[in-house]
Design a protein around this motif. Structure first.
Motif, PDB file in Angstrom:
ATOM      1  N   ASP A  18       0.833  -1.199   0.000  1.00  0.00           N
ATOM      2  CA  ASP A  18       0.000   0.000   0.000  1.00  0.00           C
ATOM      3  C   ASP A  18       0.866   1.246   0.000  1.00  0.00           C
ATOM      4  OD1 ASP A  18      -2.333  -1.429  -0.022  1.00  0.00           O
ATOM      5  OD2 ASP A  18      -2.801  -1.098   2.101  1.00  0.00           O
ATOM      6  N   ASN A  19       1.904   1.246   0.809  1.00  0.00           N
ATOM      7  CA  ASN A  19       2.778   2.409   0.898  1.00  0.00           C
ATOM      8  C   ASN A  19       3.535   2.648  -0.399  1.00  0.00           C
ATOM      9  OD1 ASN A  19       1.976   2.961   3.503  1.00  0.00           O
ATOM     10  ND2 ASN A  19       3.656   1.811   4.426  1.00  0.00           N
ATOM     11  N   GLN A  20       3.842   1.600  -1.138  1.00  0.00           N
ATOM     12  CA  GLN A  20       4.517   1.742  -2.424  1.00  0.00           C
ATOM     13  C   GLN A  20       3.599   2.375  -3.468  1.00  0.00           C
ATOM     14  OE1 GLN A  20       5.871  -2.149  -3.516  1.00  0.00           O
ATOM     15  NE2 GLN A  20       7.520  -2.152  -1.995  1.00  0.00           N
ATOM     16  N   GLN A  21       2.304   2.184  -3.327  1.00  0.00           N
ATOM     17  CA  GLN A  21       1.341   2.700  -4.301  1.00  0.00           C
ATOM     18  C   GLN A  21       0.861   4.106  -3.966  1.00  0.00           C
ATOM     19  OE1 GLN A  21       0.540   1.015  -7.132  1.00  0.00           O
ATOM     20  NE2 GLN A  21       2.098  -0.419  -6.435  1.00  0.00           N
ATOM     21  N   TYR A  22       1.341   4.654  -2.880  1.00  0.00           N
ATOM     22  CA  TYR A  22       0.956   5.997  -2.441  1.00  0.00           C
ATOM     23  C   TYR A  22      -0.565   6.126  -2.292  1.00  0.00           C
ATOM     24  CZ  TYR A  22       5.749   6.820  -3.794  1.00  0.00           C
ATOM     25  OH  TYR A  22       7.115   6.732  -3.920  1.00  0.00           O
ATOM     26  N   ILE A  23      -1.168   5.142  -1.634  1.00  0.00           N
ATOM     27  CA  ILE A  23      -2.603   5.172  -1.372  1.00  0.00           C
ATOM     28  C   ILE A  23      -2.834   6.101  -0.186  1.00  0.00           C
ATOM     29  CG2 ILE A  23      -4.614   3.813  -0.666  1.00  0.00           C
ATOM     30  CD1 ILE A  23      -3.283   1.424  -2.061  1.00  0.00           C
ATOM     31  N   THR A  24      -3.691   7.067  -0.361  1.00  0.00           N
ATOM     32  CA  THR A  24      -3.943   8.034   0.699  1.00  0.00           C
ATOM     33  C   THR A  24      -4.884   7.446   1.745  1.00  0.00           C
ATOM     34  OG1 THR A  24      -5.861   9.001  -0.398  1.00  0.00           O
ATOM     35  CG2 THR A  24      -3.703   9.939  -0.951  1.00  0.00           C
ATOM     36  N   GLU A  25      -4.906   8.056   2.907  1.00  0.00           N
ATOM     37  CA  GLU A  25      -5.822   7.623   3.957  1.00  0.00           C
ATOM     38  C   GLU A  25      -7.272   7.740   3.480  1.00  0.00           C
ATOM     39  OE1 GLU A  25      -5.161   6.172   6.930  1.00  0.00           O
ATOM     40  OE2 GLU A  25      -3.115   6.119   6.158  1.00  0.00           O
ATOM     41  N   LYS A  26      -7.551   8.761   2.694  1.00  0.00           N
ATOM     42  CA  LYS A  26      -8.887   8.960   2.140  1.00  0.00           C
ATOM     43  C   LYS A  26      -9.283   7.762   1.269  1.00  0.00           C
ATOM     44  CE  LYS A  26     -11.257  12.047  -1.051  1.00  0.00           C
ATOM     45  NZ  LYS A  26     -11.154  13.259  -1.851  1.00  0.00           N
ATOM     46  N   GLU A  27      -8.351   7.320   0.420  1.00  0.00           N
ATOM     47  CA  GLU A  27      -8.626   6.183  -0.454  1.00  0.00           C
ATOM     48  C   GLU A  27      -8.790   4.893   0.349  1.00  0.00           C
ATOM     49  OE1 GLU A  27      -6.333   7.472  -4.539  1.00  0.00           O
ATOM     50  OE2 GLU A  27      -5.136   6.765  -2.847  1.00  0.00           O
ATOM     51  N   LYS A  28      -8.019   4.742   1.424  1.00  0.00           N
ATOM     52  CA  LYS A  28      -8.163   3.555   2.271  1.00  0.00           C
ATOM     53  C   LYS A  28      -9.534   3.514   2.933  1.00  0.00           C
ATOM     54  CE  LYS A  28      -3.271   3.095   3.397  1.00  0.00           C
ATOM     55  NZ  LYS A  28      -2.281   3.141   4.490  1.00  0.00           N
ATOM     56  N   ARG A  29     -10.002   4.672   3.411  1.00  0.00           N
ATOM     57  CA  ARG A  29     -11.323   4.718   4.038  1.00  0.00           C
ATOM     58  C   ARG A  29     -12.415   4.428   3.014  1.00  0.00           C
ATOM     59  NH1 ARG A  29      -8.900   9.192   6.534  1.00  0.00           N
ATOM     60  NH2 ARG A  29     -10.063  10.599   5.201  1.00  0.00           N
TER      61      ARG A  29
END
Length: 64
Positions: A18-29
């Motif tokens: 996830d961190n490699q893909q630069y997924i934001t907290e907003k996208e995770k939620r």
């Protein structure tokens, strides 16, 4: 003990990916809400089962 270690390793691997893909907290939620809705599960924080993908004030499955 072995099952716990395997799950922990898998979780750490997923977090790293996830961190490699630069997924934001907003996208995770947003993904959390979509998953809860798909599997008809209640959110651990707000105890609601999402019926739509519309954002709510929950810090676990909303605020996106």
């Amino acid at each position: 003990e072995i099952s716990y270690r395997l799950l922990k390793i898998e979780n750490d691997f997923r977090i790293d990916r996830d961190n490699q893909q630069y997924i934001t907290e907003k996208e995770k939620r947003m993904g959390m809400r979509a998953g809860l809705r798909q599997f008809k599960r209640a959110c651990a924080a707000c105890k609601q089962v999402p019926v739509s993908l519309k954002s709510t004030n929950c810090d676990v499955c909303g605020n996106f």
